[in-house]
Design a protein around this motif. Structure first.
Motif, PDB file in Angstrom:
ATOM      1  N   PHE A  53       0.864  -1.171   0.000  1.00  0.00           N
ATOM      2  CA  PHE A  53       0.000   0.000   0.000  1.00  0.00           C
ATOM      3  C   PHE A  53       0.903   1.224   0.000  1.00  0.00           C
ATOM      4  N   THR A  54       0.335   2.356  -0.396  1.00  0.00           N
ATOM      5  CA  THR A  54       1.119   3.583  -0.469  1.00  0.00           C
ATOM      6  C   THR A  54       0.729   4.492   0.683  1.00  0.00           C
ATOM      7  N   TYR A  55       1.749   4.998   1.381  1.00  0.00           N
ATOM      8  CA  TYR A  55       1.544   5.921   2.496  1.00  0.00           C
ATOM      9  C   TYR A  55       2.519   7.076   2.329  1.00  0.00           C
ATOM     10  N   LYS A  56       1.979   8.276   2.172  1.00  0.00           N
ATOM     11  CA  LYS A  56       2.793   9.486   2.001  1.00  0.00           C
ATOM     12  C   LYS A  56       3.847   9.302   0.903  1.00  0.00           C
ATOM     13  N   GLY A  57       3.425   8.683  -0.203  1.00  0.00           N
ATOM     14  CA  GLY A  57       4.305   8.520  -1.348  1.00  0.00           C
ATOM     15  C   GLY A  57       5.266   7.345  -1.266  1.00  0.00           C
ATOM     16  N   LEU A  58       5.211   6.560  -0.189  1.00  0.00           N
ATOM     17  CA  LEU A  58       6.104   5.408  -0.035  1.00  0.00           C
ATOM     18  C   LEU A  58       5.312   4.123  -0.213  1.00  0.00           C
ATOM     19  N   ARG A  59       5.896   3.157  -0.939  1.00  0.00           N
ATOM     20  CA  ARG A  59       5.249   1.846  -1.077  1.00  0.00           C
ATOM     21  C   ARG A  59       5.639   1.002   0.126  1.00  0.00           C
ATOM     22  N   ILE A  60       4.642   0.556   0.882  1.00  0.00           N
ATOM     23  CA  ILE A  60       4.853  -0.229   2.101  1.00  0.00           C
ATOM     24  C   ILE A  60       4.429  -1.665   1.823  1.00  0.00           C
ATOM     25  N   PHE A  61       5.319  -2.615   2.104  1.00  0.00           N
ATOM     26  CA  PHE A  61       5.014  -4.035   1.948  1.00  0.00           C
ATOM     27  C   PHE A  61       4.537  -4.582   3.285  1.00  0.00           C
ATOM     28  N   TYR A  62       3.518  -5.419   3.242  1.00  0.00           N
ATOM     29  CA  TYR A  62       3.046  -6.058   4.476  1.00  0.00           C
ATOM     30  C   TYR A  62       2.516  -7.451   4.173  1.00  0.00           C
ATOM     31  N   GLN A  63       2.465  -8.258   5.220  1.00  0.00           N
ATOM     32  CA  GLN A  63       1.868  -9.580   5.139  1.00  0.00           C
ATOM     33  C   GLN A  63       0.801  -9.667   6.217  1.00  0.00           C
ATOM     34  N   ASP A  64      -0.353 -10.161   5.848  1.00  0.00           N
ATOM     35  CA  ASP A  64      -1.446 -10.346   6.797  1.00  0.00           C
ATOM     36  C   ASP A  64      -1.201 -11.633   7.554  1.00  0.00           C
ATOM     37  N   SER A  65      -1.136 -11.558   8.882  1.00  0.00           N
ATOM     38  CA  SER A  65      -0.821 -12.751   9.669  1.00  0.00           C
ATOM     39  C   SER A  65      -2.008 -13.275  10.471  1.00  0.00           C
ATOM     40  N   VAL A  66      -3.234 -12.918  10.064  1.00  0.00           N
ATOM     41  CA  VAL A  66      -4.417 -13.414  10.758  1.00  0.00           C
ATOM     42  C   VAL A  66      -4.466 -14.934  10.653  1.00  0.00           C
ATOM     43  N   GLY A  67      -4.607 -15.597  11.772  1.00  0.00           N
ATOM     44  CA  GLY A  67      -4.703 -17.032  11.803  1.00  0.00           C
ATOM     45  C   GLY A  67      -3.364 -17.745  11.905  1.00  0.00           C
ATOM     46  N   VAL A  68      -2.277 -17.011  11.872  1.00  0.00           N
ATOM     47  CA  VAL A  68      -0.954 -17.617  12.014  1.00  0.00           C
ATOM     48  C   VAL A  68      -0.689 -17.856  13.497  1.00  0.00           C
TER      49      VAL A  68
END
Length: 72
Positions: A53-68
């Motif tokens: 996702f983009t926040y203040k012009g920066l591309r942020i990588f994330y992983q959803d860990s629901v259920g891990v």
């Protein structure tokens, strides 16, 4: 002492050239359009398991860990 001043000036000049060189290498690679190295299969798998996702012009990588195991 003149010799000490001369040595200090040479040391600072050498440090400056190292910094210029470290900056010049990626700029030269970009100028020559050298492609980045290919991702290893493990890294490609990890990257494809997340999202950006983009926040203040920066591309942020994330992983959803629901259920891990261990995640809230």
């Amino acid at each position: 002492d003149a010799a000490m001043v001369r040595r200090d000036r040479l040391r600072r000049m050498r440090e400056w050239w190292v910094q210029v060189g470290l900056l010049a290498v990626p700029l030269l690679a970009a100028y020559l359009h050298i492609p980045p190295p290919q991702l290893s299969p493990a890294l490609h798998s990890w990257k494809s398991s997340g999202k950006f996702f983009t926040y203040k012009g920066l591309r942020i990588f994330y992983q959803d860990s629901v259920g891990v195991v261990g995640s809230p």
